[in-house]
Design an enzyme around this catalytic site. Structure first.
Site, PDB file in Angstrom:
ATOM      1  N   HIS A 115       0.872  -1.181   0.000  1.00 23.25           N
ATOM      2  CA  HIS A 115       0.000   0.000   0.000  1.00 23.25           C
ATOM      3  C   HIS A 115       0.913   1.236   0.000  1.00 23.25           C
ATOM      4  O   HIS A 115       2.020   1.185   0.537  1.00 23.25           O
ATOM      5  CB  HIS A 115      -0.835  -0.062   1.279  1.00 23.25           C
ATOM      6  CG  HIS A 115      -1.907   0.970   1.402  1.00 23.25           C
ATOM      7  ND1 HIS A 115      -1.668   2.264   1.800  1.00 23.25           N
ATOM      8  CD2 HIS A 115      -3.242   0.891   1.196  1.00 23.25           C
ATOM      9  CE1 HIS A 115      -2.811   2.932   1.843  1.00 23.25           C
ATOM     10  NE2 HIS A 115      -3.779   2.129   1.474  1.00 23.25           N
ATOM     11  N   GLN A 133      -4.641  -5.239   6.926  1.00 24.60           N
ATOM     12  CA  GLN A 133      -5.593  -6.211   6.366  1.00 24.60           C
ATOM     13  C   GLN A 133      -5.487  -7.582   7.023  1.00 24.60           C
ATOM     14  O   GLN A 133      -6.109  -8.541   6.557  1.00 24.60           O
ATOM     15  CB  GLN A 133      -5.371  -6.357   4.847  1.00 24.60           C
ATOM     16  CG  GLN A 133      -5.581  -5.085   4.062  1.00 24.60           C
ATOM     17  CD  GLN A 133      -7.031  -4.582   4.069  1.00 24.60           C
ATOM     18  OE1 GLN A 133      -7.963  -5.319   4.399  1.00 24.60           O
ATOM     19  NE2 GLN A 133      -7.220  -3.337   3.720  1.00 24.60           N
ATOM     20  N   ASP A 137       2.919  -4.369   8.016  1.00 21.50           N
ATOM     21  CA  ASP A 137       1.685  -3.602   7.874  1.00 21.50           C
ATOM     22  C   ASP A 137       0.529  -4.589   8.066  1.00 21.50           C
ATOM     23  O   ASP A 137       0.244  -5.403   7.197  1.00 21.50           O
ATOM     24  CB  ASP A 137       1.682  -2.974   6.470  1.00 21.50           C
ATOM     25  CG  ASP A 137       0.333  -2.377   6.092  1.00 21.50           C
ATOM     26  OD1 ASP A 137      -0.642  -2.515   6.851  1.00 21.50           O
ATOM     27  OD2 ASP A 137       0.261  -1.775   5.004  1.00 21.50           O
ATOM     28  N   LYS A 157     -10.787  -0.594  10.331  1.00 23.58           N
ATOM     29  CA  LYS A 157     -10.921  -1.784   9.482  1.00 23.58           C
ATOM     30  C   LYS A 157     -11.284  -3.017  10.313  1.00 23.58           C
ATOM     31  O   LYS A 157     -11.309  -4.137   9.812  1.00 23.58           O
ATOM     32  CB  LYS A 157      -9.624  -2.040   8.714  1.00 23.58           C
ATOM     33  CG  LYS A 157      -9.324  -0.965   7.662  1.00 23.58           C
ATOM     34  CD  LYS A 157      -8.029  -1.254   6.944  1.00 23.58           C
ATOM     35  CE  LYS A 157      -7.480  -0.054   6.199  1.00 23.58           C
ATOM     36  NZ  LYS A 157      -8.157   0.221   4.949  1.00 23.58           N
ATOM     37  N   CYS A 203      -4.691   2.508  -3.723  1.00 25.63           N
ATOM     38  CA  CYS A 203      -3.476   3.010  -3.063  1.00 25.63           C
ATOM     39  C   CYS A 203      -2.305   2.057  -3.268  1.00 25.63           C
ATOM     40  O   CYS A 203      -1.513   1.835  -2.333  1.00 25.63           O
ATOM     41  CB  CYS A 203      -3.693   3.251  -1.575  1.00 25.63           C
ATOM     42  SG  CYS A 203      -4.915   4.498  -1.218  1.00 25.63           S
TER      43      CYS A 203
HETATM   44  N1  PMP Z   1      -1.991  -0.754   4.475  1.00 29.65           N
HETATM   45  C1  PMP Z   1      -2.938  -1.517   3.920  1.00 29.65           C
HETATM   46  C2  PMP Z   1      -2.580  -2.903   3.465  1.00 29.65           C
HETATM   47  C3  PMP Z   1      -4.234  -1.022   3.784  1.00 29.65           C
HETATM   48  O1  PMP Z   1      -5.183  -1.782   3.222  1.00 29.65           O
HETATM   49  C4  PMP Z   1      -4.531   0.280   4.243  1.00 29.65           C
HETATM   50  C5  PMP Z   1      -5.924   0.867   4.097  1.00 29.65           C
HETATM   51  N2  PMP Z   1      -6.461   0.739   2.806  1.00 29.65           N
HETATM   52  C6  PMP Z   1      -3.501   1.029   4.822  1.00 29.65           C
HETATM   53  C7  PMP Z   1      -2.253   0.480   4.931  1.00 29.65           C
HETATM   54  C8  PMP Z   1      -3.720   2.423   5.323  1.00 29.65           C
HETATM   55  O2  PMP Z   1      -4.588   2.429   6.398  1.00 29.65           O
HETATM   56  P1  PMP Z   1      -5.174   3.795   6.969  1.00 29.65           P
HETATM   57  O3  PMP Z   1      -5.743   4.535   5.789  1.00 29.65           O
HETATM   58  O4  PMP Z   1      -6.206   3.382   7.948  1.00 29.65           O
HETATM   59  O5  PMP Z   1      -4.040   4.550   7.581  1.00 29.65           O
END
Ligand code: PMP
Length: 411
Positions: free
Chosen positions: A122, A202, A199, A225, A365
């Site tokens: 991401h 997910q 990270d 999430k 993203c």
């Molecule tokens: N890493 C991953 C794998 C994600 O799916 C996301 C959210 N789409 C993020 C980081 C970022 O999370 P946040 O927008 O809650 O900071």
């Protein structure tokens, strides 16, 4: 009442029509819905206990502080951290990863060092490392993926070398739905003296996670999430590292003594939490953890595994549909990215929305990943424990209807 119906009754938002069709919410990788239990805790906090934490000796201040710190303990237990000193409340995964990159990166990364990430990250696990690499003259390296969309472990072994300072990888991909062997990767990182950052945005909402078992140095995730509120997240860090690294935000709460020209820092974890924190958010996250724990993370994982086993072959079987990520379900979370031949994913998402089905379209993203896959965008359906197999059937029907519409003009 079937168990799933009872559980769904906790999520009032699910019971509505969108475009005259019952809502089928399949954008859980972006954010999940919140059960009544979490909403009630937030309401109660603001109606009865609201006060600033760690300051007032008055009763409300004590109550707010107790609830805020109780949430930290819930997070600790949930990911099996050794101590609450290792649990930092942040705004979310993005902030957590930025903190590690800035703090650890500024102190320990030097000219010529290497930072290893992968093509399935991401943006929040790419851009902070790009920034630190630029400032420090370090080199950012990407682990390749296999044709199945899994991390290429052979390439990982080649890219993680004694020059590596940091390995930072996603636990589960928000596009490919694949789960990476973080424990094995942490071992590779530690063998060469690098730190392992994961990270978990997910992963934590969908499976049991034990940070001691994974042996990660830092681990990031977001409350929203996993049935919690937005604006709250967690950075787990091994105590030994958190003691060594400097905070990146300064001000109230994080200090011990402030002199005219110098200050000293508070003990862990407060050293990193400058200013008034997201108190309600943390308490709401604690309520979400209570909710998930009562359901049992192993059960949630098993249920979502059943969903992916049910939906993946059905989606793969639709002619003219390409599904990205592993073609088998062994390492697959309930996140499915796909395209319908000749139809732009935004049109797919719009046509699905007309049928009441909420899916995401775009680059999620993850632009380097989409470039790697040679697609500009995908549609993505992501399931959570409150989705039913009936909803899966309706999702499949909606994909087929969308395909037909764009080839014949009828839904
Ligand atoms: N890493 C991953 C794998 C994600 O799916 C996301 C959210 N789409 C993020 C980081 C970022 O999370 P946040 O927008 O809650 O900071």
């Amino acid at each position: 009442m079937k168990a799933i119906d009872k559980l769904r009754a906790n999520f009032p938002i699910l019971f509505q029509e969108v475009n005259d069709e019952p809502l089928i919410y399949l954008d859980n990788a972006a954010t999940t819905q919140k059960p009544k239990q979490v909403l009630e805790v937030l309401n109660q906090y603001y109606q009865q206990d609201n006060a600033n934490v760690h300051r007032g000796v008055h009763t409300l201040g004590e109550r707010a502080t107790t609830a805020y710190e109780a949430s930290r303990e819930k997070v600790r237990q949930f990911i099996n951290a050794h101590s609450t000193k290792e649990i930092l409340f942040t705004r979310g995964t993005t902030t957590s990863l930025n903190w590690v990159a800035r703090s650890f990166g500024d102190q320990f990364v030097e000219d010529g060092d290497e930072i290893v990430i992968s093509y399935m990250e991401h943006h929040s696990n790419i851009v902070p490392w790009q920034q630190i690499a630029k400032r420090k003259g370090a080199i950012l390296k990407y682990i390749e993926l296999t044709d199945e969309g899994e991390l290429d472990m052979q390439d990982a072994r080649q890219k993680i070398t004694p020059k590596t300072k940091i390995v930072s990888l996603t636990h589960s991909s928000n596009v490919l739905g694949v789960t990476n062997p973080i424990k094995e990767l942490a071992q590779l990182a530690h063998e060469v003296g690098a730190i392992m950052v994961a990270d978990g945005a997910q992963a934590v909402p969908h499976m049991p996670v034990d940070v001691q078992e994974l042996d990660v140095d830092f681990y990031a995730f977001s409350g929203h999430k996993m049935c919690g509120p937005t604006g709250i997240g967690v950075l787990y860090g091994k105590q030994s590292w958190l003691e060594k690294i400097e905070p990146i935000e300064f001000g109230g709460e994080m200090i011990d003594f402030v002199y005219d020209q110098e200050s000293t820092w508070a003990e862990l974890p407060y050293k990193f939490e400058a200013g008034t924190p997201n108190i309600a958010g943390a308490i709401g996250l604690g309520a979400a953890i209570d909710y998930l724990t009562a359901l049992d993370m192993s059960q949630i994982h098993a249920y979502e595994q059943a969903i992916v086993e049910y939906v993946l072959p059905k989606l793969q079987a639709i002619e003219g549909v390409t599904v990205y990520g592993p073609s088998t379900t062994a390492n697959h979370t309930a996140v499915l990215s796909f395209n319908i031949d000749g139809v732009h994913p935004h049109d797919v998402a719009t046509a699905m929305d007309m049928q009441g089905v909420a899916v995401r379209a775009g680059h999620h993203c993850a632009q380097p990943l989409l470039r790697y896959l040679d697609v500009s965008a995908t549609a993505r359906a992501s399931f959570y424990f409150y989705n039913t197999l009936e909803e899966v059937d309706k999702f499949i029907d909606a994909v087929i209807a969308t395909k037909e519409f764009f080839s014949h003009g009828i839904i």
